[in-house]
Design a protein around this motif. Structure first.
Motif, PDB file in Angstrom:
ATOM      1  N   GLN A  75     -10.065   2.519   4.885  1.00  0.00           N
ATOM      2  CA  GLN A  75      -9.375   2.881   6.114  1.00  0.00           C
ATOM      3  C   GLN A  75      -7.966   2.301   6.148  1.00  0.00           C
ATOM      4  O   GLN A  75      -7.030   2.939   6.659  1.00  0.00           O
ATOM      5  N   ALA A  76      -7.798   1.100   5.577  1.00  0.00           N
ATOM      6  CA  ALA A  76      -6.457   0.512   5.494  1.00  0.00           C
ATOM      7  C   ALA A  76      -5.538   1.385   4.652  1.00  0.00           C
ATOM      8  O   ALA A  76      -4.377   1.627   5.021  1.00  0.00           O
ATOM      9  N   LEU A  77      -6.050   1.875   3.525  1.00  0.00           N
ATOM     10  CA  LEU A  77      -5.240   2.762   2.684  1.00  0.00           C
ATOM     11  C   LEU A  77      -4.964   4.091   3.379  1.00  0.00           C
ATOM     12  O   LEU A  77      -3.857   4.626   3.286  1.00  0.00           O
ATOM     13  N   THR A  78      -5.951   4.616   4.079  1.00  0.00           N
ATOM     14  CA  THR A  78      -5.758   5.869   4.819  1.00  0.00           C
ATOM     15  C   THR A  78      -4.637   5.722   5.839  1.00  0.00           C
ATOM     16  O   THR A  78      -3.769   6.601   5.964  1.00  0.00           O
ATOM     17  N   ASP A  79      -4.651   4.607   6.562  1.00  0.00           N
ATOM     18  CA  ASP A  79      -3.589   4.357   7.546  1.00  0.00           C
ATOM     19  C   ASP A  79      -2.231   4.205   6.868  1.00  0.00           C
ATOM     20  O   ASP A  79      -1.210   4.698   7.362  1.00  0.00           O
ATOM     21  N   ALA A  80      -2.207   3.510   5.723  1.00  0.00           N
ATOM     22  CA  ALA A  80      -0.950   3.290   5.012  1.00  0.00           C
ATOM     23  C   ALA A  80      -0.387   4.604   4.476  1.00  0.00           C
ATOM     24  O   ALA A  80       0.842   4.830   4.508  1.00  0.00           O
ATOM     25  N   MET A  81      -1.261   5.471   3.990  1.00  0.00           N
ATOM     26  CA  MET A  81      -0.795   6.769   3.490  1.00  0.00           C
ATOM     27  C   MET A  81      -0.246   7.639   4.613  1.00  0.00           C
ATOM     28  O   MET A  81       0.763   8.336   4.438  1.00  0.00           O
ATOM     29  N   ALA A  82      -0.904   7.594   5.765  1.00  0.00           N
ATOM     30  CA  ALA A  82      -0.393   8.355   6.912  1.00  0.00           C
ATOM     31  C   ALA A  82       0.986   7.841   7.317  1.00  0.00           C
ATOM     32  O   ALA A  82       1.892   8.632   7.620  1.00  0.00           O
ATOM     33  N   TYR A  83       1.133   6.515   7.315  1.00  0.00           N
ATOM     34  CA  TYR A  83       2.424   5.922   7.659  1.00  0.00           C
ATOM     35  C   TYR A  83       3.485   6.330   6.632  1.00  0.00           C
ATOM     36  O   TYR A  83       4.635   6.642   6.996  1.00  0.00           O
TER      37      TYR A  83
ATOM     38  N   GLY B 280       7.528   4.140  -6.138  1.00  0.00           N
ATOM     39  CA  GLY B 280       7.242   2.740  -5.872  1.00  0.00           C
ATOM     40  C   GLY B 280       6.331   2.532  -4.673  1.00  0.00           C
ATOM     41  O   GLY B 280       5.685   1.488  -4.547  1.00  0.00           O
ATOM     42  N   VAL B 281       6.273   3.516  -3.773  1.00  0.00           N
ATOM     43  CA  VAL B 281       5.364   3.464  -2.630  1.00  0.00           C
ATOM     44  C   VAL B 281       4.052   4.168  -2.949  1.00  0.00           C
ATOM     45  O   VAL B 281       2.962   3.642  -2.695  1.00  0.00           O
ATOM     46  N   ALA B 282       4.129   5.357  -3.509  1.00  0.00           N
ATOM     47  CA  ALA B 282       2.932   6.182  -3.719  1.00  0.00           C
ATOM     48  C   ALA B 282       2.027   5.647  -4.819  1.00  0.00           C
ATOM     49  O   ALA B 282       0.798   5.607  -4.663  1.00  0.00           O
ATOM     50  N   PHE B 283       2.604   5.232  -5.937  1.00  0.00           N
ATOM     51  CA  PHE B 283       1.776   4.875  -7.087  1.00  0.00           C
ATOM     52  C   PHE B 283       0.893   3.642  -6.839  1.00  0.00           C
ATOM     53  O   PHE B 283      -0.275   3.633  -7.242  1.00  0.00           O
ATOM     54  N   PRO B 284       1.388   2.587  -6.202  1.00  0.00           N
ATOM     55  CA  PRO B 284       0.475   1.472  -5.905  1.00  0.00           C
ATOM     56  C   PRO B 284      -0.701   1.884  -5.024  1.00  0.00           C
ATOM     57  O   PRO B 284      -1.826   1.427  -5.238  1.00  0.00           O
ATOM     58  N   LEU B 285      -0.465   2.769  -4.054  1.00  0.00           N
ATOM     59  CA  LEU B 285      -1.560   3.235  -3.210  1.00  0.00           C
ATOM     60  C   LEU B 285      -2.560   4.065  -4.020  1.00  0.00           C
ATOM     61  O   LEU B 285      -3.774   3.975  -3.806  1.00  0.00           O
TER      62      LEU B 285
ATOM     63  N   HIS C 114      -3.908  -5.666   1.081  1.00  0.00           N
ATOM     64  CA  HIS C 114      -2.616  -6.327   0.885  1.00  0.00           C
ATOM     65  C   HIS C 114      -1.533  -5.281   0.610  1.00  0.00           C
ATOM     66  O   HIS C 114      -0.429  -5.338   1.181  1.00  0.00           O
ATOM     67  N   GLN C 115      -1.839  -4.310  -0.239  1.00  0.00           N
ATOM     68  CA  GLN C 115      -0.857  -3.262  -0.530  1.00  0.00           C
ATOM     69  C   GLN C 115      -0.582  -2.407   0.700  1.00  0.00           C
ATOM     70  O   GLN C 115       0.547  -1.956   0.916  1.00  0.00           O
ATOM     71  N   ALA C 116      -1.604  -2.183   1.503  1.00  0.00           N
ATOM     72  CA  ALA C 116      -1.393  -1.422   2.734  1.00  0.00           C
ATOM     73  C   ALA C 116      -0.422  -2.156   3.662  1.00  0.00           C
ATOM     74  O   ALA C 116       0.453  -1.545   4.284  1.00  0.00           O
ATOM     75  N   ILE C 117      -0.577  -3.478   3.748  1.00  0.00           N
ATOM     76  CA  ILE C 117       0.344  -4.281   4.566  1.00  0.00           C
ATOM     77  C   ILE C 117       1.768  -4.140   4.046  1.00  0.00           C
ATOM     78  O   ILE C 117       2.717  -3.948   4.821  1.00  0.00           O
ATOM     79  N   LEU C 118       1.938  -4.216   2.729  1.00  0.00           N
ATOM     80  CA  LEU C 118       3.275  -4.096   2.148  1.00  0.00           C
ATOM     81  C   LEU C 118       3.865  -2.716   2.395  1.00  0.00           C
ATOM     82  O   LEU C 118       5.080  -2.568   2.572  1.00  0.00           O
ATOM     83  N   THR C 119       3.023  -1.702   2.433  1.00  0.00           N
ATOM     84  CA  THR C 119       3.506  -0.345   2.701  1.00  0.00           C
ATOM     85  C   THR C 119       4.045  -0.223   4.119  1.00  0.00           C
ATOM     86  O   THR C 119       5.091   0.386   4.352  1.00  0.00           O
TER      87      THR C 119
END
Length: 382
Positions: free
Chosen positions: A254-262, A278-283, A330-335
């Motif tokens: 869910q954290a990744l889902t939210d980060a991708m939407a953002y 640099g944003v998409a590939f880590p996710l 952690h990656q979601a937070i950085l996004t």
């Protein structure tokens, strides 16, 4: 090995997700602030049958298999991982009762767990006995009439100040695993003092120390044979480790889902930041790791349902799933950047809550030891 969902499994998954989004998600951050779980969470989960999923139908439960329990754990945790503690605790204790208790004990105890009127917890850890669970010091002393008296301390016990009962493991004989027995104990009676600990995460579920002082236990509260308690809990942990893995994965997904939407919405230099490698590939990388860990969790549960050994798979996901989940959040937070560095955003709470499972229910080192013994053979493993 694992397969696509059956039609019934997919229907169940969708139903639980909708329930969790509607009834559990609204309390996630507010319960963290208060350190208490909203009472409608327990009642709502009980009404949906989630607290009796693995309990046989003859005792008021759903009689569901392990894969269904895993689906529930993952979907609940997408919205509120603290609520999933209720599922985890009832499942683990109910499994021990169903497999080790007498028919009279099952009839007396399981229906109340299934309908949510009794919330159990598992009391194993002690101040000097965590990973070395066979080194328990809490003592159960026998009486001439067959009853027992408990004296000692348990610590780091989840839900203890919200639970009605506990499956308590105590030393009834000499040193080692064979001297440990299990007792189903009423936490609301005299002789029990529960003290809440001040924690970094999982605050709504909470951890406590439990102090037993001359706590009298009737003879019919022992579960299984004297000296067989350690074996029953270790078998249960193989199951719960896969459930815990899915709890952390659900939260991280869910954290990744939210980060991708953002990332699709946030624009810089005239384009969504999701168009930047640099944003998409880590996710993408973290979504891949979560998919692999999820597959292994369900493989462990499917093997359990087939009656096959799943100790290695369950221990693999115990060290791996929390690790990749923490890294994904952690990656979601950085996004999100500065937008996540606020208590208004649930990402930091998700990180705190999931990180606790890198410790709880067995360390990564113990889990890897179990896997090493499976791969190399006990004589050639550490």
């Amino acid at each position: 090995m694992f397969r696509p969902w059956t039609e019934d499994e997919e229907t169940f998954r969708v139903e639980v997700r909708r329930f969790a989004e509607r009834e559990l998600a609204p309390h996630y951050q507010s319960d963290d602030a208060t350190g208490t779980m909203h009472p409608t969470i327990r009642t709502g989960m009980a009404q949906l049958g989630l607290l009796g999923l693995c309990i046989p139908q003859e005792f008021g439960g759903q009689g569901a298999d392990a894969v269904i329990v895993g689906i529930a754990a993952e979907e609940i945790s997408r919205s509120n991982i603290n609520a999933a503690y209720l599922l985890l605790s009832t499942t683990l204790v109910a499994e021990i009762i169903a497999s080790s208790a007498t028919s009279e004990q099952r009839r007396a105890w399981l229906p109340a767990i299934a309908d949510g009127s009794v919330l159990p917890t598992l009391a194993l850890t002690e101040p000097t006995a965590g990973s070395d669970a066979a080194a328990l010091a809490l003592r159960a002393t026998p009486r001439e009439d067959g009853s027992w008296v408990l004296n000692g301390e348990k610590t780091s016990i989840s839900l203890a100040d919200q639970a009605d009962t506990a499956m308590v493991f105590a030393r009834t004989d000499g040193d080692g695993a064979r001297g440990i027995s299990a007792f189903y104990v009423d936490l609301t009676a005299d002789g029990v003092d529960v003290v809440r600990l001040s924690d970094v995460g999982d605050r709504a579920a909470g951890r406590c120390s439990i102090f037993f002082q001359d706590k009298e236990i009737a003879a019919d509260r022992m579960v299984g044979a004297e000296g067989a308690g350690f074996i029953s809990v270790m078998q249960g942990f193989e199951y719960s480790r896969a459930i815990i893995g899915l709890m952390t994965i659900g939260t991280a997904d869910q954290a990744l889902t939210d980060a991708m939407a953002y990332a699709r919405e946030r624009r810089t230099f005239g384009a969504p930041i999701s168009t930047r490698q640099g944003v998409a590939f880590p996710l993408v990388e973290h979504a891949t790791y979560l998919a692999g860990a999820r597959h292994l969790c369900y493989e462990a549960l499917a093997l359990k349902d087939l009656g096959q050994d799943h100790a290695a798979q369950a221990s693999m996901v115990k060290w791996w799933a929390p690790k990749v989940s923490v890294e994904a959040i952690h990656q979601a937070i950085l996004t999100f950047g500065h937008a996540a560095w606020s208590t208004d955003n649930p990402q930091a709470q998700r990180l705190r809550d999931v990180m606790g499972f890198e410790i709880a229910d067995g360390t990564a080192q113990v889990a890897k030891l179990v896997v090493a013994r499976s791969l190399f053979g006990r004589a050639y493993a550490p």
